[in-house]
Design a protein around this motif. Structure first.
Motif, PDB file in Angstrom:
ATOM      1  N   HIS A 314       0.802  -1.225   0.000  1.00 58.63           N
ATOM      2  CA  HIS A 314       0.000   0.000   0.000  1.00 58.63           C
ATOM      3  C   HIS A 314       0.833   1.274   0.000  1.00 58.63           C
ATOM      4  O   HIS A 314       0.355   2.340  -0.369  1.00 58.63           O
ATOM      5  N   GLY A 315       2.076   1.204   0.445  1.00 57.18           N
ATOM      6  CA  GLY A 315       2.964   2.357   0.363  1.00 57.18           C
ATOM      7  C   GLY A 315       2.922   3.302   1.540  1.00 57.18           C
ATOM      8  O   GLY A 315       3.588   4.343   1.520  1.00 57.18           O
ATOM      9  N   VAL A 316       2.180   2.980   2.602  1.00 59.69           N
ATOM     10  CA  VAL A 316       2.045   3.871   3.757  1.00 59.69           C
ATOM     11  C   VAL A 316       2.979   3.413   4.876  1.00 59.69           C
ATOM     12  O   VAL A 316       3.064   2.222   5.183  1.00 59.69           O
ATOM     13  N   GLY A 317       3.668   4.380   5.502  1.00 66.34           N
ATOM     14  CA  GLY A 317       4.527   4.067   6.646  1.00 66.34           C
ATOM     15  C   GLY A 317       5.882   3.511   6.246  1.00 66.34           C
ATOM     16  O   GLY A 317       6.473   3.905   5.234  1.00 66.34           O
ATOM     17  N   LEU A 318       6.363   2.563   7.035  1.00 68.05           N
ATOM     18  CA  LEU A 318       7.701   2.000   6.846  1.00 68.05           C
ATOM     19  C   LEU A 318       7.785   1.162   5.578  1.00 68.05           C
ATOM     20  O   LEU A 318       6.979   0.250   5.373  1.00 68.05           O
ATOM     21  N   SER A 319       8.767   1.474   4.729  1.00 67.17           N
ATOM     22  CA  SER A 319       9.096   0.596   3.605  1.00 67.17           C
ATOM     23  C   SER A 319      10.174  -0.367   4.074  1.00 67.17           C
ATOM     24  O   SER A 319      11.268   0.046   4.455  1.00 67.17           O
ATOM     25  N   GLN A 320       9.872  -1.645   4.073  1.00 65.10           N
ATOM     26  CA  GLN A 320      10.839  -2.630   4.553  1.00 65.10           C
ATOM     27  C   GLN A 320      12.082  -2.663   3.675  1.00 65.10           C
ATOM     28  O   GLN A 320      13.212  -2.707   4.173  1.00 65.10           O
ATOM     29  N   ASN A 321      11.877  -2.645   2.362  1.00 62.25           N
ATOM     30  CA  ASN A 321      13.007  -2.650   1.440  1.00 62.25           C
ATOM     31  C   ASN A 321      13.829  -1.372   1.593  1.00 62.25           C
ATOM     32  O   ASN A 321      15.061  -1.385   1.575  1.00 62.25           O
ATOM     33  N   GLY A 322      13.123  -0.248   1.747  1.00 62.81           N
ATOM     34  CA  GLY A 322      13.812   1.022   1.953  1.00 62.81           C
ATOM     35  C   GLY A 322      14.560   1.061   3.267  1.00 62.81           C
ATOM     36  O   GLY A 322      15.663   1.631   3.355  1.00 62.81           O
ATOM     37  N   ALA A 323      13.985   0.466   4.318  1.00 66.05           N
ATOM     38  CA  ALA A 323      14.655   0.406   5.616  1.00 66.05           C
ATOM     39  C   ALA A 323      15.965  -0.365   5.511  1.00 66.05           C
ATOM     40  O   ALA A 323      16.986   0.018   6.101  1.00 66.05           O
ATOM     41  N   ASN A 324      15.938  -1.462   4.749  1.00 60.72           N
ATOM     42  CA  ASN A 324      17.163  -2.233   4.561  1.00 60.72           C
ATOM     43  C   ASN A 324      18.203  -1.410   3.814  1.00 60.72           C
ATOM     44  O   ASN A 324      19.402  -1.455   4.128  1.00 60.72           O
ATOM     45  N   GLY A 325      17.759  -0.638   2.823  1.00 60.15           N
ATOM     46  CA  GLY A 325      18.675   0.235   2.097  1.00 60.15           C
ATOM     47  C   GLY A 325      19.288   1.292   2.999  1.00 60.15           C
ATOM     48  O   GLY A 325      20.496   1.556   2.940  1.00 60.15           O
ATOM     49  N   PHE A 326      18.473   1.899   3.853  1.00 60.54           N
ATOM     50  CA  PHE A 326      18.999   2.884   4.803  1.00 60.54           C
ATOM     51  C   PHE A 326      20.038   2.222   5.725  1.00 60.54           C
ATOM     52  O   PHE A 326      21.093   2.810   6.010  1.00 60.54           O
ATOM     53  N   ALA A 327      19.726   1.014   6.204  1.00 63.81           N
ATOM     54  CA  ALA A 327      20.659   0.315   7.089  1.00 63.81           C
ATOM     55  C   ALA A 327      21.982   0.025   6.382  1.00 63.81           C
ATOM     56  O   ALA A 327      23.059   0.146   6.977  1.00 63.81           O
ATOM     57  N   GLN A 328      21.915  -0.340   5.116  1.00 66.09           N
ATOM     58  CA  GLN A 328      23.131  -0.593   4.344  1.00 66.09           C
ATOM     59  C   GLN A 328      23.969   0.671   4.177  1.00 66.09           C
ATOM     60  O   GLN A 328      25.178   0.594   3.964  1.00 66.09           O
ATOM     61  N   HIS A 329      23.334   1.828   4.282  1.00 66.26           N
ATOM     62  CA  HIS A 329      24.044   3.098   4.163  1.00 66.26           C
ATOM     63  C   HIS A 329      24.391   3.691   5.530  1.00 66.26           C
ATOM     64  O   HIS A 329      24.710   4.877   5.629  1.00 66.26           O
ATOM     65  N   GLY A 330      24.323   2.879   6.579  1.00 69.48           N
ATOM     66  CA  GLY A 330      24.827   3.283   7.879  1.00 69.48           C
ATOM     67  C   GLY A 330      23.826   3.899   8.830  1.00 69.48           C
ATOM     68  O   GLY A 330      24.201   4.350   9.920  1.00 69.48           O
ATOM     69  N   TYR A 331      22.543   3.920   8.486  1.00 69.88           N
ATOM     70  CA  TYR A 331      21.543   4.504   9.371  1.00 69.88           C
ATOM     71  C   TYR A 331      21.147   3.500  10.463  1.00 69.88           C
ATOM     72  O   TYR A 331      21.082   2.299  10.224  1.00 69.88           O
ATOM     73  N   THR A 332      20.852   4.015  11.654  1.00 69.95           N
ATOM     74  CA  THR A 332      20.411   3.175  12.761  1.00 69.95           C
ATOM     75  C   THR A 332      18.895   3.019  12.726  1.00 69.95           C
ATOM     76  O   THR A 332      18.191   3.775  12.046  1.00 69.95           O
ATOM     77  N   TYR A 333      18.400   2.045  13.476  1.00 69.30           N
ATOM     78  CA  TYR A 333      16.974   1.736  13.413  1.00 69.30           C
ATOM     79  C   TYR A 333      16.112   2.917  13.846  1.00 69.30           C
ATOM     80  O   TYR A 333      15.038   3.146  13.280  1.00 69.30           O
ATOM     81  N   ASP A 334      16.548   3.695  14.848  1.00 66.56           N
ATOM     82  CA  ASP A 334      15.744   4.830  15.288  1.00 66.56           C
ATOM     83  C   ASP A 334      15.726   5.929  14.217  1.00 66.56           C
ATOM     84  O   ASP A 334      14.707   6.595  14.015  1.00 66.56           O
ATOM     85  N   GLN A 335      16.840   6.117  13.516  1.00 70.40           N
ATOM     86  CA  GLN A 335      16.864   7.082  12.411  1.00 70.40           C
ATOM     87  C   GLN A 335      15.935   6.630  11.282  1.00 70.40           C
ATOM     88  O   GLN A 335      15.245   7.450  10.664  1.00 70.40           O
ATOM     89  N   ILE A 336      15.932   5.336  11.011  1.00 65.89           N
ATOM     90  CA  ILE A 336      15.056   4.792   9.974  1.00 65.89           C
ATOM     91  C   ILE A 336      13.588   5.019  10.332  1.00 65.89           C
ATOM     92  O   ILE A 336      12.785   5.493   9.515  1.00 65.89           O
ATOM     93  N   LEU A 337      13.240   4.714  11.571  1.00 62.67           N
ATOM     94  CA  LEU A 337      11.850   4.861  12.004  1.00 62.67           C
ATOM     95  C   LEU A 337      11.402   6.321  11.961  1.00 62.67           C
ATOM     96  O   LEU A 337      10.287   6.633  11.520  1.00 62.67           O
ATOM     97  N   LYS A 338      12.258   7.212  12.391  1.00 68.02           N
ATOM     98  CA  LYS A 338      11.884   8.633  12.426  1.00 68.02           C
ATOM     99  C   LYS A 338      11.837   9.240  11.024  1.00 68.02           C
ATOM    100  O   LYS A 338      11.243  10.305  10.830  1.00 68.02           O
ATOM    101  N   HIS A 339      12.454   8.570  10.062  1.00 70.79           N
ATOM    102  CA  HIS A 339      12.327   9.018   8.672  1.00 70.79           C
ATOM    103  C   HIS A 339      10.964   8.637   8.109  1.00 70.79           C
ATOM    104  O   HIS A 339      10.286   9.465   7.475  1.00 70.79           O
TER     105      HIS A 339
END
Length: 368
Positions: A314-339
């Motif tokens: 549906h595209g609303v809220g957390l993108s799981q694939n995008g979260a993994n991409g952010f993590a691969q670029h050094g972002y922490t889980y709290d930064q991912i969630l707040k994005h």
């Protein structure tokens, strides 16, 4: 006397030669021994993996290993087993993360999913539980609540890797144990999906309510992007459209012009579609033609329609694939969630956070 001296001189000449020969003999013997050892090693059969099996990792005893005291139970209806199960809250979250997100994803992405899943479940508890099974807080049907995988199904799915995978998920869950997302003192509706297609969606464009923390945001690291191409022949399209919308009145004469993508949201998701004589919201065409998301374009060919789809869900809220991409670029889980959840904060006291929700807090209910 002269003879004795001559013999003595000859022996002095022979001694160094004898020493050299002795050394050469030693070297020769060592070389023969080395060759023999190498020949025996090569002639010995190579052991197969079954000769020295590696035992599967033992699963973590969650509460002992992490010195965590569970204070929350959750009744979960297992729709596969057709029964209600009351389990420890964090054990349930491990099963959700294992079912909802690929175990190979980065640890920080798994942590973000754990917090989102925990928040979603807690809100369900506080809002009166599962709509399909009233006796449960949540069910295991992802079309209703959240997906869930039991220990037994983990073993079936992952085989010898089940213990290792379980421990990896458990580490992500227990390292965030008790953490939930709040906005303005209330537990949020922590929606999530598989892949955004590059940008998430405002909640009111998919569901009935505009929630301040469910705003569309860029998702730049959707790598690899999930795409789909769906080809539908004219006859098949006519049949499916008329079955879903009889008032569309699609015929063999007008089927080539029966589908028109009328409006598109800024995200690229289709807002409205004309199907013959009716107009529907773009997301409903997903159901008609089994599209992965509402982010699609369409071509008309000599044989039918071709849909080009980006993203999944549906595209609303957390993108799981995008979260993994952010993590691969050094972002922490709290930064991912707040994005992905605009303006939220993380509450570390689950029981305290549970008291923060207001009974009239808005819900992201499906739009008509």
């Amino acid at each position: 006397m002269k003879k004795r001296k001559r013999y003595s001189a000859n022996w002095k000449l022979l001694l160094p030669l004898a020493a050299v020969l002795f050394v050469l003999l030693i070297v020769l013997l060592l070389m023969v021994r080395t060759c023999a050892v190498m020949w025996m090693a090569e002639s010995r059969p190579t052991p197969t993996p079954t000769d020295t099996p590696t035992p599967a990792p033992t699963r973590i005893d969650l509460y002992a290993y992490y010195n965590f005291v569970e204070t929350q139970k959750i009744p979960v209806y297992d729709h596969r087993e057709d029964k209600l199960i009351v389990m420890d809250f964090e054990s349930y979250i491990i099963g959700v993360v294992g079912a909802e997100m690929p175990v190979a994803y980065e640890t920080e992405a798994l942590k973000a999913q754990a917090v989102a899943a925990r928040t979603y479940a807690l809100r369900k508890i506080l809002r009166g539980g599962c709509a399909t099974y009233p006796e449960a807080a949540c069910c295991t049907n992802s079309k209703c609540c959240q997906a869930y995988i039991s220990d037994a199904r983990m073993s079936e799915r992952w085989g010898d890797a089940a213990g290792m995978n379980y421990n990896r998920i458990a580490d992500a869950v227990m390292s965030t144990a008790g953490e939930v997302l709040v906005y303005d003192g209330e537990i949020v509706d922590a929606m999530f999906h598989a892949c955004s297609g590059g940008v998430t969606e405002n909640s009111e464009n998919v569901y009935a309510n505009a929630l301040p923390y469910l705003r569309g945001v860029d998702s730049p690291y959707e790598e690899p992007m999930r795409t789909q191409t769906v080809e539908v022949g004219f006859a098949e399209a006519m049949e499916k459209i008329n079955a879903a919308y009889p008032d569309a009145h699609v015929t063999t004469e007008n089927v080539r012009t029966a589908i028109e993508l009328k409006e598109v949201f800024p995200s690229g998701r289709v807002k409205t579609v004309r199907l013959g004589d009716v107009e529907i919201v773009g997301k409903k065409l997903r159901t008609v033609f089994d599209l992965q998301s509402a982010m699609y374009t369409m071509d008309v060919t000599d044989n039918g329609f071709v849909f080009h789809v980006k993203g999944y869900g549906h595209g609303v809220g957390l993108s799981q694939n995008g979260a993994n991409g952010f993590a691969q670029h050094g972002y922490t889980y709290d930064q991912i969630l707040k994005h992905y959840y605009t303006g939220v904060s993380i509450a570390h006291d689950l029981n305290g956070a549970a008291k923060a929700i207001a009974s009239d807090a808005p819900e992201a209910t499906p739009a008509a």
